[in-house]
Scaffold this motif. Structure first.
Motif, short mmCIF file in Angstrom:
data_model
loop_
_atom_site.label_atom_id
_atom_site.label_comp_id
_atom_site.label_asym_id
_atom_site.label_seq_id
_atom_site.Cartn_x
_atom_site.Cartn_y
_atom_site.Cartn_z
N SER A 219 5.24 16.29 -6.84
CA SER A 219 4.49 15.07 -7.14
C SER A 219 5.15 13.85 -6.50
O SER A 219 6.36 13.82 -6.27
CB SER A 219 4.38 14.86 -8.65
N GLN A 220 4.31 12.86 -6.22
CA GLN A 220 4.73 11.55 -5.74
C GLN A 220 4.00 10.51 -6.57
O GLN A 220 2.78 10.55 -6.70
CB GLN A 220 4.40 11.38 -4.25
N SER A 221 4.74 9.56 -7.15
CA SER A 221 4.14 8.53 -7.99
C SER A 221 4.90 7.23 -7.83
O SER A 221 5.98 7.19 -7.22
CB SER A 221 4.13 8.95 -9.47
N ASN A 222 4.34 6.15 -8.39
CA ASN A 222 4.95 4.83 -8.28
C ASN A 222 4.89 4.11 -9.63
O ASN A 222 4.18 3.12 -9.78
CB ASN A 222 4.24 4.00 -7.22
N PRO A 223 5.61 4.59 -10.64
CA PRO A 223 5.58 3.94 -11.95
C PRO A 223 6.34 2.62 -11.94
O PRO A 223 7.12 2.33 -11.03
CB PRO A 223 6.28 4.96 -12.85
N THR A 224 6.11 1.82 -12.97
CA THR A 224 6.89 0.59 -13.12
C THR A 224 8.35 0.96 -13.37
O THR A 224 8.66 1.99 -13.97
CB THR A 224 6.37 -0.25 -14.29
N GLY A 225 9.27 0.11 -12.89
CA GLY A 225 10.69 0.43 -12.97
C GLY A 225 11.37 -0.18 -14.18
O GLY A 225 10.87 -1.12 -14.80
N LEU A 226 12.55 0.35 -14.48
CA LEU A 226 13.37 -0.23 -15.54
C LEU A 226 14.08 -1.49 -15.06
O LEU A 226 14.39 -2.38 -15.86
CB LEU A 226 14.41 0.79 -16.01
N ASN A 227 14.35 -1.56 -13.76
CA ASN A 227 15.05 -2.71 -13.20
C ASN A 227 14.40 -3.21 -11.91
O ASN A 227 15.07 -3.80 -11.06
CB ASN A 227 16.52 -2.35 -12.93
N SER A 228 13.10 -2.97 -11.76
CA SER A 228 12.38 -3.37 -10.55
C SER A 228 10.89 -3.38 -10.86
O SER A 228 10.46 -2.92 -11.92
CB SER A 228 12.68 -2.42 -9.39
N ASN A 229 10.10 -3.87 -9.90
CA ASN A 229 8.65 -3.86 -10.09
C ASN A 229 8.11 -2.43 -10.19
O ASN A 229 7.34 -2.10 -11.09
CB ASN A 229 7.96 -4.59 -8.94
N PHE A 230 8.53 -1.59 -9.21
CA PHE A 230 8.06 -0.21 -9.16
C PHE A 230 9.19 0.70 -8.71
O PHE A 230 10.17 0.26 -8.14
CB PHE A 230 6.87 -0.07 -8.19
N VAL A 231 9.01 2.00 -8.97
CA VAL A 231 9.92 3.03 -8.49
C VAL A 231 9.11 4.06 -7.72
O VAL A 231 8.16 4.65 -8.27
CB VAL A 231 10.66 3.72 -9.65
N ILE B 214 0.85 -1.18 0.00
CA ILE B 214 0.00 0.00 0.00
C ILE B 214 0.90 1.24 0.00
O ILE B 214 1.77 1.37 0.86
CB ILE B 214 -0.94 0.02 1.22
N SER B 215 0.70 2.11 -0.97
CA SER B 215 1.48 3.34 -1.05
C SER B 215 0.51 4.51 -1.26
O SER B 215 -0.69 4.38 -1.04
CB SER B 215 2.50 3.24 -2.19
N TRP B 216 1.05 5.62 -1.71
CA TRP B 216 0.20 6.77 -1.98
C TRP B 216 0.75 7.53 -3.18
O TRP B 216 1.90 7.37 -3.58
CB TRP B 216 0.12 7.70 -0.76
N TYR B 217 -0.12 8.32 -3.78
CA TYR B 217 0.29 9.17 -4.89
C TYR B 217 -0.25 10.57 -4.61
O TYR B 217 -1.17 10.78 -3.80
CB TYR B 217 -0.25 8.65 -6.22
N GLY B 218 0.30 11.55 -5.27
CA GLY B 218 -0.20 12.90 -5.08
C GLY B 218 0.53 13.90 -5.96
O GLY B 218 1.64 13.63 -6.46
N SER B 219 -0.08 15.04 -6.15
CA SER B 219 0.55 16.13 -6.89
C SER B 219 -0.04 17.45 -6.42
O SER B 219 -1.21 17.52 -6.02
CB SER B 219 0.35 15.97 -8.40
#
Length: 365
Positions: free
Chosen positions: A264-276, A241-246
């Motif tokens: 801003s705070q976001s959780n996009p998919t990563g280049l070398n991980s599940n998420f960033v 569970i995380s959060w996003y915002g802008s």
């Protein structure tokens, strides 16, 4: 200009750049001079008084004078290029869009270092319907994105993403709009290096015109993150569970100066991980110095942290740009831009500093 029923705007230009670190390296920097001709085309076709078709495309080609292997493999297509059809039926607005781009410059990706090119193609087809109930607008949308890398080194990123969005917007006062936004997305990779993933987001949003000079928009909410296991990246992060915002504040200082601050705070998919986990802060400022001369600046700082995996890293990036523009004639403009990007990582030999100086000329036909 008008071509039959189509309203068309065409802008052509060319830029000459010096880049002191095209390969984003800490110890083995390569510098080069780059020539980039480009053309931007916008087309608006009004089918009726309400329905329309729009096509916006930016095309360019980069030629490296000393490192020809970094030349554009074919025409670059700018992010934001799209074909859009808008139709109204009673209280309903239907929007069908196809957005696409092809880019090779790796500096826009916080997770990259020690690479000269990152060729990627993205295409997003979407459909959205808005139901206008006067002070309430109900929206429902679906999008499908295909992402493809053009080099073997990044083929593990080839993927598809399907997203469904729902949004309820209330016009509370003439200057205040607020509502609730929800979305769910699934990302599936062609190869088994990265793990397939999903995200569920829900939260409020609002925008307000505080005065003739200041406007504020904000979003925030809860984001559920989930991913499969077994990928070679070895990111075993489970459901989280995380959060996003802008938050964005735009300030018109006077008739000649404007500035915007965004966080801003976001959780996009990563280049070398599940998420960033990605946090960014940016400030931009524009100033019309005199009639035909303008000055613009940007400053940014961002922090990214991979969710896990054998290649996980924590990264700080910061920098900015200064742009001086001059309208030589009503159609011809010149610009001089300096851009600085610095990266600091907890991983070995993945820091870099890049300086770019660009002289540009644009002509509006």
């Amino acid at each position: 200009m008008k071509v039959g029923p189509v309203l068309m705007n065409v802008t052509g230009g060319v830029s000459f750049s010096y880049n002191d670190n095209i390969n984003l390296s800490q110890t083995d920097k390569k510098s080069d001079f780059i020539i980039t001709p480009r053309v931007d085309i916008t087309n608006h076709w009004p089918l009726t008084s309400l329905n329309s078709v729009d096509l916006n495309v930016g095309l360019g080609y980069s030629k490296y004078l000393n490192n020809s292997s970094a030349d554009s493999s074919f025409l670059n297509v700018s992010p934001g290029s799209n074909l859009t059809f808008v139709a109204y039926m009673g209280d309903f607005k239907f929007t069908f869009s196809d957005g696409f781009y092809f880019q090779q410059d790796p500096v826009s990706e916080i997770g990259l270092a020690n690479v000269t090119t990152f060729g990627r193609i993205s295409n997003t087809a979407s459909a959205n319907v808005d139901w206008d109930l006067n002070d309430v607008i109900l929206s429902l949308g679906y999008s499908h994105t295909n992402f493809m890398a053009t080099s073997a080194a990044f083929e593990y990123l080839d993927s598809t993403t399907d997203m469904v969005t729902q949004r309820t917007s209330f016009t509370i006062t003439p200057t205040l709009t607020a509502g609730l936004s929800n979305s769910i997305a699934f990302t599936n990779y062609d190869q088994d290096f990265l793990n397939n993933s999903w995200t569920l987001m829900s939260g409020p949003f609002a925008s307000i015109q505080l005065s003739p000079y200041v406007s504020v928009s904000a979003t925030t909410g809860v984001q559920l993150l989930g991913a499969s296991t077994g990928g070679q990246v070895n990111d075993t992060t489970g459901n989280e569970i995380s959060w996003y915002g802008s938050l964005s504040v735009t300030h018109r200082i006077n008739n000649y100066m404007n500035q915007t601050v965004s966080l801003s705070q976001s959780n996009p998919t990563g280049l070398n991980s599940n998420f960033v986990g990605l946090t960014s802060l940016q400030h931009s400022f524009s100033w019309q110095l005199i009639r035909d001369v303008s000055l613009g600046t940007t400053e940014f700082i961002e922090y990214g942290s991979d969710s896990g995996g054998s290649l996980a890293e924590n990264v700080w990036r910061y920098g900015g740009s200064v742009n001086l523009g001059y309208n030589l004639t009503q159609k011809l403009s010149l610009s001089l831009t300096y851009t600085l990007t610095m990266r600091e990582s907890n991983a070995v030999d993945r820091d870099y500093t890049q300086n770019v100086l660009t002289l540009g000329a644009n002509y509006a036909f």
